[in-house]
Design a protein around this motif. Sequence first.
Motif, mmCIF file in Angstrom:
data_model
loop_
_atom_site.group_PDB
_atom_site.id
_atom_site.type_symbol
_atom_site.label_atom_id
_atom_site.label_comp_id
_atom_site.label_asym_id
_atom_site.label_seq_id
_atom_site.Cartn_x
_atom_site.Cartn_y
_atom_site.Cartn_z
ATOM 1 N N LYS A 156 0.829 -1.208 0.000
ATOM 2 C CA LYS A 156 0.000 0.000 0.000
ATOM 3 C C LYS A 156 0.857 1.249 0.000
ATOM 4 O O LYS A 156 0.551 2.248 -0.638
ATOM 5 C CB LYS A 156 -0.908 -0.012 1.230
ATOM 6 N N LYS A 157 1.987 1.173 0.717
ATOM 7 C CA LYS A 157 2.865 2.327 0.860
ATOM 8 C C LYS A 157 3.622 2.629 -0.429
ATOM 9 O O LYS A 157 3.729 3.763 -0.865
ATOM 10 C CB LYS A 157 3.869 2.049 1.988
ATOM 11 N N SER A 158 4.175 1.605 -1.020
ATOM 12 C CA SER A 158 4.950 1.804 -2.244
ATOM 13 C C SER A 158 4.931 0.537 -3.078
ATOM 14 O O SER A 158 5.773 -0.333 -2.898
ATOM 15 C CB SER A 158 6.394 2.182 -1.893
ATOM 16 N N PRO A 159 3.932 0.387 -3.981
ATOM 17 C CA PRO A 159 3.783 -0.861 -4.718
ATOM 18 C C PRO A 159 4.930 -1.152 -5.687
ATOM 19 O O PRO A 159 5.243 -2.282 -5.936
ATOM 20 C CB PRO A 159 2.462 -0.656 -5.482
ATOM 21 N N LEU A 160 5.581 -0.113 -6.243
ATOM 22 C CA LEU A 160 6.621 -0.338 -7.242
ATOM 23 C C LEU A 160 8.021 0.028 -6.768
ATOM 24 O O LEU A 160 8.974 -0.639 -7.113
ATOM 25 C CB LEU A 160 6.288 0.474 -8.502
ATOM 26 N N GLN A 161 8.108 1.076 -5.971
ATOM 27 C CA GLN A 161 9.387 1.573 -5.464
ATOM 28 C C GLN A 161 10.421 1.705 -6.595
ATOM 29 O O GLN A 161 11.407 0.982 -6.644
ATOM 30 C CB GLN A 161 9.933 0.658 -4.372
ATOM 31 N N PRO A 162 10.170 2.597 -7.543
ATOM 32 C CA PRO A 162 11.131 2.771 -8.639
ATOM 33 C C PRO A 162 12.448 3.326 -8.117
ATOM 34 O O PRO A 162 12.472 4.054 -7.125
ATOM 35 C CB PRO A 162 10.431 3.793 -9.557
ATOM 36 N N PRO A 163 13.551 2.981 -8.752
ATOM 37 C CA PRO A 163 14.861 3.501 -8.322
ATOM 38 C C PRO A 163 14.943 4.999 -8.584
ATOM 39 O O PRO A 163 15.016 5.435 -9.728
ATOM 40 C CB PRO A 163 15.852 2.713 -9.195
ATOM 41 N N LYS A 164 14.956 5.801 -7.522
ATOM 42 C CA LYS A 164 14.841 7.258 -7.653
ATOM 43 C C LYS A 164 15.997 7.870 -8.427
ATOM 44 O O LYS A 164 15.800 8.648 -9.357
ATOM 45 C CB LYS A 164 14.749 7.887 -6.256
ATOM 46 N N ALA A 165 17.235 7.549 -8.015
ATOM 47 C CA ALA A 165 18.399 8.134 -8.688
ATOM 48 C C ALA A 165 18.426 7.745 -10.158
ATOM 49 O O ALA A 165 18.722 8.574 -11.028
ATOM 50 C CB ALA A 165 19.685 7.698 -7.996
ATOM 51 N N THR A 166 18.101 6.493 -10.451
ATOM 52 C CA THR A 166 18.099 6.025 -11.832
ATOM 53 C C THR A 166 17.044 6.744 -12.657
ATOM 54 O O THR A 166 17.285 7.118 -13.807
ATOM 55 C CB THR A 166 17.850 4.505 -11.881
ATOM 56 N N MET A 167 15.867 6.954 -12.069
ATOM 57 C CA MET A 167 14.807 7.650 -12.793
ATOM 58 C C MET A 167 15.207 9.098 -13.094
ATOM 59 O O MET A 167 14.896 9.633 -14.166
ATOM 60 C CB MET A 167 13.516 7.622 -11.973
ATOM 61 N N ILE A 168 15.915 9.741 -12.156
ATOM 62 C CA ILE A 168 16.391 11.109 -12.389
ATOM 63 C C ILE A 168 17.412 11.130 -13.523
ATOM 64 O O ILE A 168 17.364 11.992 -14.416
ATOM 65 C CB ILE A 168 16.997 11.700 -11.097
ATOM 66 N N LEU A 169 18.343 10.169 -13.507
ATOM 67 C CA LEU A 169 19.353 10.083 -14.568
ATOM 68 C C LEU A 169 18.699 9.834 -15.927
ATOM 69 O O LEU A 169 19.080 10.451 -16.938
ATOM 70 C CB LEU A 169 20.346 8.970 -14.260
ATOM 71 N N MET A 170 17.707 8.947 -15.954
ATOM 72 C CA MET A 170 16.990 8.689 -17.197
ATOM 73 C C MET A 170 16.256 9.945 -17.666
ATOM 74 O O MET A 170 16.225 10.254 -18.859
ATOM 75 C CB MET A 170 16.005 7.535 -17.009
ATOM 76 N N GLY A 171 15.676 10.674 -16.713
ATOM 77 C CA GLY A 171 14.978 11.910 -17.049
ATOM 78 C C GLY A 171 15.913 12.931 -17.682
ATOM 79 O O GLY A 171 15.544 13.612 -18.650
ATOM 80 N N ILE A 172 17.132 13.030 -17.144
ATOM 81 C CA ILE A 172 18.118 13.962 -17.715
ATOM 82 C C ILE A 172 18.477 13.545 -19.141
ATOM 83 O O ILE A 172 18.521 14.381 -20.056
ATOM 84 C CB ILE A 172 19.383 14.008 -16.837
ATOM 85 N N CYS A 173 18.737 12.253 -19.339
ATOM 86 C CA CYS A 173 19.094 11.765 -20.684
ATOM 87 C C CYS A 173 17.969 12.019 -21.688
ATOM 88 O O CYS A 173 18.219 12.450 -22.826
ATOM 89 C CB CYS A 173 19.409 10.266 -20.630
#
Length: 425
Positions: A156-173
């Motif tokens: 309920k708290k975090s069903p996927l828990q995506p990797p935060k740092a990785t998502m930021i790096l992907m967003g920059i790219c």
Amino acid sequence: MSSFTEKDVQLLQLAYYFVSDCQYQFISTREAQDEIWLGNPKHPEYPIIRLSQTRLSTVFFDKTRILKIHQAIRNLFRRNCDLLDIHLSDEIVEDQEEQIDLVTISTQTVSDPQLTAVFPGIDHAVQPIQDPQQEYDRITQKLSELQRQRAHSTQKKSPLQPPKATMILMGICIAVYLLSLVFTFMFKNLGGSGEVSVAVAVLLGGYYKAFVVGANEYWRWLTSAFVHVDFLHLLMNMMALYNMGMLCEKLFGIRNYLIVLFGSILFGSAFVFLGSGNVVAMGISGGLYGLLAAFLVYGIQTRILFQPQLRTQFLLILMINLMISLMPGVSLAAHFGGFVGGLLISVVLTRNDSWAQLRKNTMVALCVAVVFIGLKTVEPKARELDAIYPGTDRMIVEMLRDLHLDFYGDHLSKKMVETYVGSSL
């Protein structure tokens, strides 16, 4: 007649206390039946606990096996800590074992009174048993309910828990790629599509040896990792980064994950600088190979690479990276340099006691490699350009002026004239 003894159930009582009151979890070891292993990687003093109903003397004879299990869990938690070994007994603890804090507990006493300050209420955790079978059923039911509640709460708290740092790096790219599309469209009249794409890549921070040498723009060694001007290149790298980041960010923690990634990127760029001519390079592949090396080190250290699920993910990542390596125009020097950098850095970051000497030797090798790269970088031979591309330079300067960055365009123009005049070409 009950198949459970009073000590069996009291051991379960003690385990229930740690699980319910101290947020520990059961750790399956598939070893002896008269012990329970518990873990809480966030506990400041005792991340790992072993509960046993055997006498203290058994520890001396069973120490090798106990420490082997303890070491495996330490590697998994990435914590340097002693084992808290609690025995259901009223014996007096006279001698302690190395790396093991021995404690005895009974319905009346705790051999180490200071333990009650670390674990309040532990002195009441073990109670006399009248009906072992009934008490066993009661505790197991409570444990099952507690596990269900925690599982539901986590989902309920975090069903996927995506990797935060990785998502930021992907967003920059992805943001840099979208910006490259805008610039390519804006400056399409300056030349052919391929020439404009190369110039835009350099404009956005791509590696270009002429600018590194002529204008001392060594920051391009790092920024080039976030530049992609080809959709397929971006797609393949983002797939690999997401899979690798999801795994490595969780295993290593954000800090060590970023240290390995950025260190590998720099090593890859250094290998390109020393091993290639005046080329334009971009993409995060060097960092991905560094993460691949780091996971290989982790898998060897903890032996988790032999687990089917992780082995499958590792092979998937390896296949993706091999596909990237076979793409035209890919720099193998960046991949090799990234792998070497990731290998050295990840070994230095390990905490396995048995690797202490290897870690020291690797630290020396890493320092020697950094010094060697630094010395080679300033050598005149390494800074020589095997070819010059004044057309590309002029295109980049024109782009900068169109973007009202005349000061930077004039600076680059001046530096490149000085570099080319002093060149043997």
